[in-house]
Design an enzyme around this catalytic site. Structure first.
Site, PDB file in Angstrom:
ATOM      1  N   GLY A  53      -0.980   1.528   2.912  1.00 60.66           N
ATOM      2  CA  GLY A  53      -2.378   1.584   2.483  1.00 60.66           C
ATOM      3  C   GLY A  53      -2.677   1.177   1.053  1.00 60.66           C
ATOM      4  O   GLY A  53      -3.786   1.406   0.569  1.00 60.66           O
ATOM      5  N   TRP A  55      -3.121  -1.842  -0.180  1.00 63.54           N
ATOM      6  CA  TRP A  55      -4.179  -2.855  -0.242  1.00 63.54           C
ATOM      7  C   TRP A  55      -5.539  -2.209   0.045  1.00 63.54           C
ATOM      8  O   TRP A  55      -6.547  -2.580  -0.554  1.00 63.54           O
ATOM      9  CB  TRP A  55      -3.906  -4.000   0.758  1.00 63.54           C
ATOM     10  CG  TRP A  55      -2.904  -5.006   0.255  1.00 63.54           C
ATOM     11  CD1 TRP A  55      -1.899  -4.780  -0.646  1.00 63.54           C
ATOM     12  CD2 TRP A  55      -2.817  -6.387   0.607  1.00 63.54           C
ATOM     13  NE1 TRP A  55      -1.190  -5.942  -0.870  1.00 63.54           N
ATOM     14  CE2 TRP A  55      -1.729  -6.935  -0.113  1.00 63.54           C
ATOM     15  CE3 TRP A  55      -3.525  -7.221   1.466  1.00 63.54           C
ATOM     16  CZ2 TRP A  55      -1.353  -8.290   0.004  1.00 63.54           C
ATOM     17  CZ3 TRP A  55      -3.152  -8.555   1.584  1.00 63.54           C
ATOM     18  CH2 TRP A  55      -2.078  -9.079   0.855  1.00 63.54           C
ATOM     19  N   ASP A  82      -3.412  -0.861  11.419  1.00 68.11           N
ATOM     20  CA  ASP A  82      -1.946  -1.010  11.419  1.00 68.11           C
ATOM     21  C   ASP A  82      -1.373  -0.379  12.686  1.00 68.11           C
ATOM     22  O   ASP A  82      -1.995   0.489  13.304  1.00 68.11           O
ATOM     23  CB  ASP A  82      -1.313  -0.331  10.186  1.00 68.11           C
ATOM     24  CG  ASP A  82       0.079  -0.891   9.874  1.00 68.11           C
ATOM     25  OD1 ASP A  82       0.199  -1.713   8.939  1.00 68.11           O
ATOM     26  OD2 ASP A  82       1.040  -0.533  10.593  1.00 68.11           O
ATOM     27  N   ASP A  98      -2.079  -2.594  17.454  1.00 67.21           N
ATOM     28  CA  ASP A  98      -1.351  -3.848  17.267  1.00 67.21           C
ATOM     29  C   ASP A  98      -2.372  -4.979  17.166  1.00 67.21           C
ATOM     30  O   ASP A  98      -3.141  -5.199  18.100  1.00 67.21           O
ATOM     31  CB  ASP A  98      -0.444  -4.026  18.496  1.00 67.21           C
ATOM     32  CG  ASP A  98       0.392  -5.286  18.446  1.00 67.21           C
ATOM     33  OD1 ASP A  98       0.049  -6.205  17.673  1.00 67.21           O
ATOM     34  OD2 ASP A  98       1.387  -5.352  19.189  1.00 67.21           O
ATOM     35  N   ASP A 126      -1.525  -8.461   5.351  1.00 69.13           N
ATOM     36  CA  ASP A 126      -0.218  -8.416   4.681  1.00 69.13           C
ATOM     37  C   ASP A 126       0.868  -8.114   5.711  1.00 69.13           C
ATOM     38  O   ASP A 126       1.893  -7.532   5.409  1.00 69.13           O
ATOM     39  CB  ASP A 126      -0.279  -7.321   3.592  1.00 69.13           C
ATOM     40  CG  ASP A 126       0.941  -7.325   2.683  1.00 69.13           C
ATOM     41  OD1 ASP A 126       1.569  -8.390   2.532  1.00 69.13           O
ATOM     42  OD2 ASP A 126       1.269  -6.257   2.130  1.00 69.13           O
ATOM     43  N   LYS A 166      -0.395 -13.128   4.397  1.00 63.23           N
ATOM     44  CA  LYS A 166       0.997 -13.384   4.003  1.00 63.23           C
ATOM     45  C   LYS A 166       1.616 -14.422   4.934  1.00 63.23           C
ATOM     46  O   LYS A 166       1.427 -14.373   6.141  1.00 63.23           O
ATOM     47  CB  LYS A 166       1.793 -12.080   4.094  1.00 63.23           C
ATOM     48  CG  LYS A 166       3.277 -12.293   3.892  1.00 63.23           C
ATOM     49  CD  LYS A 166       3.963 -11.152   3.223  1.00 63.23           C
ATOM     50  CE  LYS A 166       4.109  -9.925   4.099  1.00 63.23           C
ATOM     51  NZ  LYS A 166       4.462  -8.768   3.297  1.00 63.23           N
TER      52      LYS A 166
HETATM   53  N1  SAM Z   1      -0.437  -4.109   2.649  1.00 59.72           N
HETATM   54  C1  SAM Z   1       0.280  -2.889   2.926  1.00 59.72           C
HETATM   55  C2  SAM Z   1       0.160  -2.004   1.737  1.00 59.72           C
HETATM   56  O1  SAM Z   1      -0.202  -2.505   0.685  1.00 59.72           O
HETATM   57  O2  SAM Z   1       0.406  -0.798   1.844  1.00 59.72           O
HETATM   58  C3  SAM Z   1       1.723  -3.146   3.265  1.00 59.72           C
HETATM   59  C4  SAM Z   1       1.887  -3.804   4.589  1.00 59.72           C
HETATM   60  S1  SAM Z   1       3.563  -3.794   5.136  1.00 59.72           S
HETATM   61  C5  SAM Z   1       4.278  -5.025   4.145  1.00 59.72           C
HETATM   62  C6  SAM Z   1       3.473  -4.600   6.683  1.00 59.72           C
HETATM   63  C7  SAM Z   1       2.774  -3.808   7.746  1.00 59.72           C
HETATM   64  O3  SAM Z   1       2.549  -4.674   8.857  1.00 59.72           O
HETATM   65  C8  SAM Z   1       3.564  -2.629   8.301  1.00 59.72           C
HETATM   66  O4  SAM Z   1       2.893  -1.434   8.012  1.00 59.72           O
HETATM   67  C9  SAM Z   1       3.596  -2.883   9.814  1.00 59.72           C
HETATM   68  O5  SAM Z   1       3.404  -1.709  10.570  1.00 59.72           O
HETATM   69  C10 SAM Z   1       2.418  -3.821   9.980  1.00 59.72           C
HETATM   70  N2  SAM Z   1       2.456  -4.618  11.202  1.00 59.72           N
HETATM   71  C11 SAM Z   1       3.443  -5.458  11.629  1.00 59.72           C
HETATM   72  N3  SAM Z   1       3.106  -6.001  12.815  1.00 59.72           N
HETATM   73  C12 SAM Z   1       1.879  -5.511  13.144  1.00 59.72           C
HETATM   74  C13 SAM Z   1       1.009  -5.700  14.248  1.00 59.72           C
HETATM   75  N4  SAM Z   1       1.339  -6.516  15.255  1.00 59.72           N
HETATM   76  N5  SAM Z   1      -0.171  -5.049  14.272  1.00 59.72           N
HETATM   77  C14 SAM Z   1      -0.508  -4.207  13.252  1.00 59.72           C
HETATM   78  N6  SAM Z   1       0.278  -3.989  12.182  1.00 59.72           N
HETATM   79  C15 SAM Z   1       1.457  -4.626  12.121  1.00 59.72           C
END
Ligand code: SAM
Length: 310
Positions: A53, A55, A82, A98, A126, A166
């Site tokens: 969280g 961002w 997320d 998802d 992200d 990203k």
């Molecule tokens: N921007 C976030 C922050 O600042 O706290 C960090 C994000 S972290 C690098 C990547 C996130 O992508 C993870 O929490 C993961 O659960 C989520 N994620 C990956 N695949 C996903 C999907 N198909 N649907 C939703 N979230 C997904």
């Protein structure tokens, strides 16, 4: 040396702790804003793949702080999504799901879909899949998240809106760029100073959102959708040409797989039909360039030539 001790040496890790950000990633979004001013005039935003969280924290801070009146504060809308549950954040609506699933996309779109709900001005993503270490596979999975994020953005962004996502820098980001440029007037790839130099991540920063002529927004599930079905579902050849092929990753990783699929799955009739559906509607040089950029379509064009030569 373990990851924890490496992180503890990192200036942004320490700063994040000191300043109360949930993750050091906060600085990546802050640096993107420092460079591109992505929050200017923004009151409604979607944060895809948001956990834990940081961002969303940045969005909350920036979007509420810029409000001069209580009415303006009431108009702020931040939707965070997320797979994982996230601790609550004031002023942020959370959806657990998802982003590649239709049900999640619909839940997000619902917040921006009626006349009373103004559209979003900014979509950020992200997202990162679990990294396998196989570059082509990781890039492919990452691109699937971008496809989903972009397809959600086509529903929720207002004209002129901004998009940040990203990416994993591949050998050929031109493919990604040519598709993004169809939806955004401005496109940049940026690596913020807070992104570790050892990481292949970077961010696309796009602004000036517009729907290309003939494109009908549709929810795309990259894991489920056969790319040939996309134009058939909407009846628009433009849809077939745009977005889906980003899911192929870069040419190095995906071209063999696509060719193999063609061998096994596509009949002569399919080839004729797809080619005619696309080129039948197109006589512009720009469309032809897009056709040539598309690995799948190149193969179809090749097959078409081979058939003609027989
Ligand atoms: N921007 C976030 C922050 O600042 O706290 C960090 C994000 S972290 C690098 C990547 C996130 O992508 C993870 O929490 C993961 O659960 C989520 N994620 C990956 N695949 C996903 C999907 N198909 N649907 C939703 N979230 C997904």
């Amino acid at each position: 040396m373990g990851k924890t001790s490496k992180d503890k040496r990192d200036i942004y890790y320490r700063l994040a702790k000191e300043e109360g950000w949930r993750a050091r990633s906060a600085f990546k979004l802050l640096h993107i804003d420092d460079t591109f001013g992505i929050f200017d005039g923004v009151h409604r935003a979607v944060d895809l793949c948001a956990a834990p969280g940081s961002w969303s924290q940045v969005l909350s801070k920036k979007l509420f702080r810029s409000c001069l009146t209580d009415d303006e504060k009431l108009a702020v809308k931040i939707i965070a999504v997320d797979l994982q549950a996230m601790a609550p954040l004031q002023g942020v609506v959370q959806i657990q799901g998802d982003i590649t699933k239709e049900s999640t996309a619909e839940a997000i779109i619902q917040h921006f879909s009626s006349d009373t709900h103004l559209k979003a001005q900014l979509v950020v993503c992200d997202g990162a899949p679990d990294v396998t270490g196989v570059h082509e596979m990781d890039e492919y999975m990452q691109n699937q998240l971008i496809v989903s994020a972009l397809s959600i953005a086509t529903f929720v962004l207002e004209p002129g809106g901004k998009f940040v996502a990203k990416i994993f820098k591949g050998n050929d980001n031109c493919l990604l760029e040519s598709q993004m440029r169809a939806f955004f007037t401005n496109f940049r790839i940026y690596k913020p100073p807070s992104s570790r130099s050892s990481s292949i991540e970077a961010f696309v920063v796009c602004s000036g959102f517009h729907l290309p002529a003939g494109y009908i927004p549709q929810i795309i599930n990259p894991a489920r959708d056969d790319i040939r079905s996309l134009s058939l579902r909407t009846g628009s050849a433009t849809n077939r040409r745009l977005i889906p092929f980003i899911a192929c990753g870069d040419l190095n990783g995906a071209i063999d797989d696509d060719t193999a699929n063609l061998d096994n799955d596509i009949s002569l009739e399919d080839i004729e039909m797809t080619y005619d559906a696309i080129m039948g509607e197109s006589d512009s040089t720009e469309d032809f360039k897009l056709l040539l950029n598309d690995v799948f379509l190149q193969e179809i064009a090749l097959r078409k030539l081979q058939i003609a030569e027989k």
